[in-house]
Motif scaffolding. Sequence first.
Motif, PDB file in Angstrom:
ATOM      1  N   ARG A  50       0.837  -1.203   0.000  1.00  0.00           N
ATOM      2  CA  ARG A  50       0.000   0.000   0.000  1.00  0.00           C
ATOM      3  C   ARG A  50       0.870   1.251   0.000  1.00  0.00           C
ATOM      4  N   TYR A  51       0.232   2.392  -0.249  1.00  0.00           N
ATOM      5  CA  TYR A  51       0.960   3.644  -0.404  1.00  0.00           C
ATOM      6  C   TYR A  51       0.775   4.539   0.820  1.00  0.00           C
ATOM      7  N   LEU A  52       1.858   5.228   1.161  1.00  0.00           N
ATOM      8  CA  LEU A  52       1.791   6.242   2.205  1.00  0.00           C
ATOM      9  C   LEU A  52       0.828   7.334   1.746  1.00  0.00           C
ATOM     10  N   ALA A  53      -0.144   7.661   2.595  1.00  0.00           N
ATOM     11  CA  ALA A  53      -1.170   8.613   2.172  1.00  0.00           C
ATOM     12  C   ALA A  53      -1.726   9.363   3.380  1.00  0.00           C
ATOM     13  N   ARG A  54      -2.215  10.555   3.107  1.00  0.00           N
ATOM     14  CA  ARG A  54      -2.901  11.333   4.136  1.00  0.00           C
ATOM     15  C   ARG A  54      -4.240  10.676   4.465  1.00  0.00           C
ATOM     16  N   CYS A  55      -4.554  10.611   5.739  1.00  0.00           N
ATOM     17  CA  CYS A  55      -5.833  10.033   6.158  1.00  0.00           C
ATOM     18  C   CYS A  55      -6.482  10.994   7.145  1.00  0.00           C
ATOM     19  N   ASN A  56      -7.636  11.512   6.780  1.00  0.00           N
ATOM     20  CA  ASN A  56      -8.313  12.529   7.568  1.00  0.00           C
ATOM     21  C   ASN A  56      -9.235  11.901   8.612  1.00  0.00           C
ATOM     22  N   ASN A  57      -8.994  12.251   9.887  1.00  0.00           N
ATOM     23  CA  ASN A  57      -9.799  11.767  11.009  1.00  0.00           C
ATOM     24  C   ASN A  57      -9.822  10.238  11.089  1.00  0.00           C
ATOM     25  N   CYS A  58      -8.706   9.613  10.766  1.00  0.00           N
ATOM     26  CA  CYS A  58      -8.637   8.156  10.788  1.00  0.00           C
ATOM     27  C   CYS A  58      -8.169   7.601  12.120  1.00  0.00           C
ATOM     28  N   VAL A  59      -7.539   8.434  12.935  1.00  0.00           N
ATOM     29  CA  VAL A  59      -7.073   7.990  14.248  1.00  0.00           C
ATOM     30  C   VAL A  59      -7.899   8.690  15.313  1.00  0.00           C
ATOM     31  N   VAL A  60      -8.624   7.913  16.070  1.00  0.00           N
ATOM     32  CA  VAL A  60      -9.503   8.457  17.101  1.00  0.00           C
ATOM     33  C   VAL A  60      -8.670   9.139  18.173  1.00  0.00           C
ATOM     34  N   GLY A  61      -9.037  10.382  18.506  1.00  0.00           N
ATOM     35  CA  GLY A  61      -8.369  11.095  19.577  1.00  0.00           C
ATOM     36  C   GLY A  61      -7.086  11.783  19.184  1.00  0.00           C
ATOM     37  N   SER A  62      -6.721  11.768  17.896  1.00  0.00           N
ATOM     38  CA  SER A  62      -5.499  12.424  17.468  1.00  0.00           C
ATOM     39  C   SER A  62      -5.618  13.935  17.628  1.00  0.00           C
ATOM     40  N   LEU A  63      -4.501  14.576  18.033  1.00  0.00           N
ATOM     41  CA  LEU A  63      -4.516  16.026  18.204  1.00  0.00           C
ATOM     42  C   LEU A  63      -4.600  16.752  16.876  1.00  0.00           C
ATOM     43  N   GLN A  64      -4.186  16.082  15.808  1.00  0.00           N
ATOM     44  CA  GLN A  64      -4.279  16.652  14.466  1.00  0.00           C
ATOM     45  C   GLN A  64      -5.182  15.761  13.617  1.00  0.00           C
ATOM     46  N   PRO A  65      -5.994  16.344  12.741  1.00  0.00           N
ATOM     47  CA  PRO A  65      -6.962  15.525  11.986  1.00  0.00           C
ATOM     48  C   PRO A  65      -6.327  14.653  10.910  1.00  0.00           C
ATOM     49  N   ASP A  66      -5.189  15.078  10.368  1.00  0.00           N
ATOM     50  CA  ASP A  66      -4.574  14.350   9.259  1.00  0.00           C
ATOM     51  C   ASP A  66      -3.348  13.574   9.743  1.00  0.00           C
TER      52      ASP A  66
END
Length: 232
Positions: free
Chosen positions: A53-69
């Motif tokens: 798979r490819y390194l890619a931006r993921c928006n709101n994919c990690v619950v509780g992350s301080l940054q959305p991307d």
Amino acid sequence: MARCAGCTPEVRYAEVNDVAFVHVRQPSEGPWALFTMTQMPNGKYTFQSDNGRYLARCNNCVVGSLQPDVAMMHETNPDSPWAQWDVVQLGGGASGDESAAAEERITIDGTEVLTGAVQVTLQWNAPVDLDLFVTDPNGDEVSYINTSVPSGGVLDVDARASCAATPETVENIVWQTNPPQGTYGVRVNYYTACDEGPVPYTATLRRGGQVVETWTGTLNVGESADHTFMAQ
């Protein structure tokens, strides 16, 4: 930077839990620290990880992350815009045509190679597979196994891997700028005979494209020869 599977338990997509973390000290520690970089027609780059798979931006994919991307290895399509990146070299360089113009190249035995502050080139004249290894003062080794090290050394040209039917008999390792000071080790290994016998070789140290030192010898299959030099 390396792929880390299952290191972030709270993700929104349970089937893909490969997040990019800075957790590997040396690229040789595992394939999850190695990415295949490909330039796309639009000039941007993709980075394919060892899971395909490819390194890619993921928006709101990690619950509780301080940054959305966050950056994850979750994209299967390299044409997706969130899987494409600009690559910029700090200090005024850049990817694409600008960096290519800044690179200095010379031709050795018909093969175009990079030159720079420290350059080690291996030459031979037989259809066999010789390999070049250069270890920097930090103990990091550049070779076909590990094509770049943190100090800036890169394997520029690799020839005749396992008797591949190519005309080149030149391998080149270079530090284009700012090589670390200290003692470097050079190793030449006769990896595969390809139905040939003993082979003479020449290894050459250049600085700024100018020959500084030359080592010669003859190897039988399975043998290696070691040399050293200093960078100040």
